[in-house]
Structures are given as structure tokens and as C-alpha cells.
Design an enzyme around this catalytic site. Sequence first.
Site, PDB file in Angstrom:
ATOM      1  N   TYR A 155       0.836  -1.208   0.000  1.00  0.00           N
ATOM      2  CA  TYR A 155       0.000   0.000   0.000  1.00  0.00           C
ATOM      3  C   TYR A 155       0.871   1.259   0.000  1.00  0.00           C
ATOM      4  O   TYR A 155       0.511   2.285  -0.562  1.00  0.00           O
ATOM      5  CB  TYR A 155      -0.981  -0.033   1.169  1.00  0.00           C
ATOM      6  N   LYS A 162      -3.269   8.297   2.847  1.00  0.00           N
ATOM      7  CA  LYS A 162      -4.538   8.072   3.556  1.00  0.00           C
ATOM      8  C   LYS A 162      -4.434   8.519   5.018  1.00  0.00           C
ATOM      9  O   LYS A 162      -5.419   8.998   5.592  1.00  0.00           O
ATOM     10  CB  LYS A 162      -4.954   6.603   3.481  1.00  0.00           C
TER      11      LYS A 162
END
Length: 254
Positions: A155, A162
Site C-alpha cells: 500500500y 490516507k
Amino acid sequence: SGLMAGKRGLIMGVANNRSIAWGIAKACRQHGAELAFTYQGDALKKRVEPLAAELDALVVGHCDVTDGASIDAVFAEVAAKWGKLDFIVHAIAFSDKDQLDGRYIETTEENFTKTMLISCYSLTSVAQRAEKLMTDGGSILTLTYYGAEKWMPHYNVMGVAKAALEASVRYLAADLGEKAIRVNAISAGPIKTLAASGIGDFRYILKWNEYNAPLRRTVTIEEVGEAGAYLLSDMSRGVTGEVHHVDAGYHVVG
Ligand code: 0WD
């Protein structure tokens, strides 16, 4: 039902009928909201137009969040058509695919900046425009992922973006609270969408969630959609600055 009757919302981030934004749009429409869609570029226009028609929604133009003029144009169109706005769905993220694989440490400055701009700052740029149109208060919803809270394989820079997005939700909520504008995020479990297909070993992540989430399965865009409708409606009027997990409970075990 009329849970969202009389509410008008802008949906940003529909790429196709697997998009999370599409799941949220469907739920809002089912509950009586009127919708307007943006699309990113001509290729997506052809996909978004028939989807918008299915929900009797307006299409208010091309919006690339790296181009402030295109954001202004979309909000000008919403102002002209509706005069005000009640809610926004921000379901937008991007990072170079070759950096959603392997080690975070390889992230380039260029991709870091681009990922942060599209996946994080864009919420703030949208909120700046929304503030002026949400004259009766409003609700802004973005999408985040557990990789903001914990390391997740592949990720990488998106997890960092995020984390900053979730912090932005809290700061925007504080700024806009006096105007009764709420800002929240849904932290969705993994769902096979176009954006997700760029993440390394995504099938493995889906399987891992199926085996380990308390509900022993993954979530659907319809389930994220229903939770979204709650956060965008007056049912959640006491809720702001929140990151709400719709992930079959994975965050309690992961
Ligand atoms: O597992 C998942 N799919 C999860 C997604 C789990 C948790 C969170 N999310 C988030 C994503 O990070 C994103 O913020 O949900 C949001 C929506 O993503 P999605 O529904 O998974 O993916 P997709 O259907 O691809 O929609 C994302 C769209 C873009 O699609 P593509 O695939 O063409 O990049 O974001 C839009 C675009 O429509 N987008 C932009 N819109 C305006 N300006 C831009 C841009 N520069 N870049 C991407």
C-alpha cells in the site's frame, strides 16, 4: 424511503459500476437524494453518463482534481443548476502503479507529491468550494483504508496519503463545524475495483480479509453505500470528524 429526500449531492470518483462511489450513489438515490456526477476525462465520460442516467442524475462535467480550474467549473455548474449543495462524495485516489508494489522506501518525490495531491489535498480543495455552496449545512464524505493506520503490504505511499487524508477529515471537521458542515470518512475493506487492481497482490489481500475479518468475508460497494447514506443524511447529524470502518470488522483483528 425519504431519508435523503430534498438533499442534493455531488458524486466525485465514479469510474465504472464497480466503483465505491457508484455504490454510495445508488444508496443515496434509493433514499431519495438528487445527484450530480463528475467524470475524469473523456474515456470515463462514456461510462459515467449512462450510470448517471440510471439514477436520474445530472452530469456536471469533467473534473481532474490536479486542475483547479476544472474543480471551479464543476462547482459553478452545480451553483447554476441547484444554487446550493447538501453533500459531497469524494472517492478519488491515485498513485503510480509501479510504486504500489514492493517497498515504500522506493517512493519517488514526484510520485509522493502526486499521490498526496490527488489522494489527500483534493479533499481540501473540494471542501473549499463546497463551503460556499453548503448554505444550509452539509455533509462531506471521503474514502480511506486501513493502510493509513497500520503497515499493509504494497500500500506504500498510498498509506501515507490516507493517514494525511484522515487527519484532514479531523481538521476540516473543526473548520466547518460552525457552519453545520460535517466531514467524515469511511474506511472500507478491500473491494475489487479499478483502483484496487493497481495494488500488488490484491487478490491475496482479499483472501486474507475473508479468512480473518470477524464476519469472515469482504464487504460490497452496496454495504459501503448504505453506510455512506447514513453519514450523508441527517441520521448522522451528531457525527463529524469520524473515520467509520466498513470492513467486516477487520480492523479489530488486523
Ligand atoms: O479496496 C478498495 N477498492 C478501497 C478503496 C478500500 C478503501 C478505500 N478505497 C478508496 C480509494 O482509495 C479511493 O479513494 O475508495 C476511493 C474510490 O476508489 P475505488 O472505488 O476503489 O476505485 P475506482 O473505481 O477506480 O475510482 C477511483 C477514481 C478514479 O478511477 P481510476 O481508476 O480511473 O483512477 O478516482 C478518480 C477516477 O475516477 N480519480 C480522479 N478524479 C479526479 N481527478 C483523479 C483525478 N486526478 N485520479 C483518480
